[in-house]
Design an enzyme around this catalytic site. Sequence first.
Site, short mmCIF file in Angstrom:
data_model
loop_
_atom_site.label_atom_id
_atom_site.label_comp_id
_atom_site.label_asym_id
_atom_site.label_seq_id
_atom_site.Cartn_x
_atom_site.Cartn_y
_atom_site.Cartn_z
N TYR A 178 0.82 -1.21 0.00
CA TYR A 178 0.00 0.00 0.00
C TYR A 178 0.85 1.26 0.00
O TYR A 178 0.45 2.28 -0.54
CB TYR A 178 -0.92 0.04 1.24
CG TYR A 178 -2.22 -0.70 1.07
CD1 TYR A 178 -2.24 -2.06 0.80
CD2 TYR A 178 -3.43 -0.03 1.20
CE1 TYR A 178 -3.45 -2.73 0.67
CE2 TYR A 178 -4.64 -0.70 1.07
CZ TYR A 178 -4.63 -2.04 0.80
OH TYR A 178 -5.82 -2.71 0.66
N LYS A 234 3.05 -15.44 1.81
CA LYS A 234 3.42 -16.33 0.71
C LYS A 234 4.95 -16.41 0.64
O LYS A 234 5.59 -15.80 -0.22
CB LYS A 234 2.79 -15.85 -0.61
CG LYS A 234 1.36 -16.38 -0.74
CD LYS A 234 0.71 -16.12 -2.07
CE LYS A 234 1.30 -16.90 -3.22
NZ LYS A 234 0.95 -18.35 -3.22
N ASP A 244 -2.96 -17.96 0.12
CA ASP A 244 -3.99 -18.49 -0.79
C ASP A 244 -4.70 -19.68 -0.15
O ASP A 244 -5.93 -19.81 -0.22
CB ASP A 244 -3.39 -18.87 -2.16
CG ASP A 244 -2.17 -19.77 -2.07
OD1 ASP A 244 -1.59 -19.91 -0.97
OD2 ASP A 244 -1.78 -20.35 -3.12
N ASP A 269 -6.34 -7.34 3.76
CA ASP A 269 -7.47 -6.67 3.10
C ASP A 269 -8.37 -7.71 2.43
O ASP A 269 -9.59 -7.72 2.60
CB ASP A 269 -6.93 -5.68 2.06
CG ASP A 269 -8.04 -4.96 1.30
OD1 ASP A 269 -8.99 -4.51 1.94
OD2 ASP A 269 -7.94 -4.87 0.06
N ASP A 274 -12.22 -9.35 3.72
CA ASP A 274 -13.47 -9.28 2.95
C ASP A 274 -14.10 -10.66 2.83
O ASP A 274 -15.32 -10.82 2.93
CB ASP A 274 -13.22 -8.72 1.54
CG ASP A 274 -13.56 -7.23 1.44
OD1 ASP A 274 -13.42 -6.54 2.47
OD2 ASP A 274 -13.97 -6.77 0.35
C1 IPM Z 1 -10.46 -1.50 3.53
C2 IPM Z 1 -10.67 -0.85 2.20
C3 IPM Z 1 -9.52 0.11 1.94
C4 IPM Z 1 -8.26 -0.72 1.88
C5 IPM Z 1 -9.70 0.96 0.68
C6 IPM Z 1 -10.97 1.78 0.74
C7 IPM Z 1 -8.51 1.86 0.46
O1 IPM Z 1 -10.79 -1.82 1.22
O2 IPM Z 1 -10.36 -0.78 4.54
O3 IPM Z 1 -10.41 -2.73 3.58
O4 IPM Z 1 -7.93 -1.31 0.86
O5 IPM Z 1 -7.57 -0.77 2.90
MG MG Z 2 -10.88 -3.80 1.94
#
Ligand code: IPM
Ligand code: MG
Length: 370
Positions: free
Chosen positions: A142, A193, A226, A250, A254
């Site tokens: 990042y 990884k 993975d 990240d 999700d």
């Molecule tokens: C998160 C989001 C952010 C990230 C984006 C909005 C920059 O996806 O907080 O998970 O990738 O960190």
């Molecule tokens: Mg995210």
Amino acid sequence: MNHYKLLLLPGDGIGPEVMREAEKVLTWLGQAGIASFETEFDLAGGAAYDAHQVAVTDATIARARAADAVLFGSVGGPKWDHVPYQHRPEAAILNLRKELGLFANLRPALCYAALAEASSLKREIVEGLDIMIVRESTGGVYFGHPKEIVTLEDGSQRAVDTQIYTTGEIERIARVAFMLAKKRRNKVSSAEKNNVMKSGVLWKRVVAGVHAAEFADVGLEHILADNCAMQLVRNPKQFDVIVADNLFGDILSDAAAMLTGSLGMLPSATLGEKDPATGKMNALYEPVHGSAPDIAGTGQANPLAMIGSLGMALRYSFDMLDTADLLDRAIANVLAAGVRTRDIVSPGISPVSTAAMGDAVVNELKALSK
Ligand code: IPM
Ligand code: MG
């Protein structure tokens, strides 16, 4: 009664709507004599860009640093698709994390029994799920440099992002993961990884070193990122705490979020280091979901991730563990009573509005604390 200063950054899309519901809980905490909160508002994301041509101003960052904690809604939307890359709404959260040194992003994924049907996985796979993803959030790809797109001599282009981790960055996030595991089911899964990335080789070695030196009594497994993603959908209850770098964290968070039924359910905390002199720890609390521009303004958004994020603030910034537990119980009871926003609705139930969900939580808090 303790008094705290909060900076509220509602942001864009559904951010302001869900923030209003968290404010109802803040008001109740004051009325109930539990703690009083002074709130200050500021712009972030596209809203800040429209006013100041940046995603977050230096003044806002200074205010965030001065506050006891920051509550953040969500940022972004198609309206800002064409703003310069460094000013895109997402830069607000990235800059806040970086400038405030918020390196530890805690993302609990909890599947309430009442919501097991809302998951895309079978009830028995997700019911009772309780995992904590600890994501490193100020390093890695990042923020690594070079980060650029360059035009080559033949006219084609080359894009570069740089994945960088130092020993110190890995050690401190590993410590957070081990400390959390000790208060939970005592197991850390470290995802990287190392089979293709040097940063993965160092990550694994440093996590193993911290484990051997300081947390030998906690269970540790190393898992390829993975495979971790695959295991999360195959048998998620095998995990307790998962620790991962910024990008893998990240993605894994999700995936974990969806196990719980809806992205609208997941709170998060992003914590900095405690200042040894003052005891102050910078901290920001935000729902994992985005700004959902498609439903913004329609009253359909689920405020529970935002309210749960406030709960994490009570737990991690203000040491109000009993009140945080009470809030968690209020949320669970409201869900058990069949109160559902559209994202978690099940057959035979008609969905309630964002505001009605917030009211239901506050009413349940009142009932529980009688
Ligand atoms: C998160 C989001 C952010 C990230 C984006 C909005 C920059 O996806 O907080 O998970 O990738 O960190
Ligand atoms: Mg995210």
